[in-house]
Design a protein around this motif. Structure first.
Motif, short mmCIF file in Angstrom:
data_model
loop_
_atom_site.label_atom_id
_atom_site.label_comp_id
_atom_site.label_asym_id
_atom_site.label_seq_id
_atom_site.Cartn_x
_atom_site.Cartn_y
_atom_site.Cartn_z
N ARG A 90 59.64 14.73 -49.91
CA ARG A 90 58.90 15.18 -51.11
C ARG A 90 59.44 14.55 -52.46
N TYR A 91 60.99 14.27 -52.37
CA TYR A 91 61.71 13.90 -53.34
C TYR A 91 61.39 12.22 -53.55
N LEU A 92 61.21 11.50 -52.28
CA LEU A 92 61.01 10.36 -52.31
C LEU A 92 59.49 9.85 -52.69
N LEU A 93 58.72 10.74 -52.45
CA LEU A 93 57.21 10.65 -52.88
C LEU A 93 57.12 11.08 -54.34
N ARG B 67 69.05 8.31 -47.46
CA ARG B 67 69.01 9.58 -46.74
C ARG B 67 67.58 9.84 -46.71
N LEU B 68 66.79 9.54 -45.72
CA LEU B 68 65.41 10.07 -45.79
C LEU B 68 65.40 11.28 -45.19
N LYS B 69 66.16 11.82 -44.19
CA LYS B 69 65.70 12.80 -43.51
C LYS B 69 65.83 14.01 -44.49
#
Length: 181
Positions: A79-82, A73-75
């Motif tokens: 900011r959470y992934l970074l 779930r990239l969309k």
């Protein structure tokens, strides 16, 4: 949670911990015999034991879908992934700064730790002459790899644990004991 679901959770629990402990005990025995490569491989395999336990409990015993979604779930989660990717590196640097601010006498950029790690066979001068890198550039290169590539590599092995612990065990325990417990 029905009694059959409780039994399924018991199968999950025993399978996850049983397989992981078997892998880790055998891996430790291999390490004691000098097989470090087998040790590392078995520890990596043991990280998939919770995922195998989910499959055993949900698919084989309960005959239910696992509920595991493999689509990232990239969309909207940039900011959470970074933060997940670079947050540990930022906190590690902050911890190191704090540590060496408290214990400045332990800061060693001369490379003596590297000489000890290589068993004395490669000192700072040998490292510079044979590999063409200084101590500082070696530390920067290693740190850059740790920040960029290590999370990608670790993410592959962490999938098994996350799918098992967070994807199955945590929701079951939350349903049974509540969020705070």
């Amino acid at each position: 949670m029905s009694s059959r679901e409780k039994q399924g959770f018991g199968i999950y629990f025993l399978t996850a911990f049983g397989l992981a402990w078997l892998c880790q005990v055998y891996a430790s025995m291999q390490l004691l015999q000098g097989n470090a490569a087998v040790y590392r491989a078995l520890l990596s395999v043991s990280m998939f034991c919770p995922l195998a336990a989910v499959l055993a409990a949900k698919k084989i015993y309960l005959h239910q879908p696992t509920g595991i979604s493999w689509r990232p779930r990239l969309k909207g989660n940039g900011r959470y992934l970074l933060a997940a990717w670079f947050g540990p590196a930022v906190f590690t640097v902050l911890a190191a700064v704090l540590y060496f601010a408290v214990f400045p006498h332990r800061l060693d950029v001369s490379g003596s730790w590297l000489v000890a790690a290589y068993g004395g066979e490669m000192d700072a001068q040998t490292l510079k002459s044979q590999l063409g890198v200084s101590n500082v550039s070696y530390m920067l290169q290693t740190g850059l790899v740790a920040v960029t590539l290590a999370p990608l590599i670790n993410m592959f092995f962490a999938v098994g644990e996350e799918a098992g612990w967070r994807g199955y065990m945590m929701p079951c325990l939350k349903e049974r004991f509540g969020l705070l417990n």
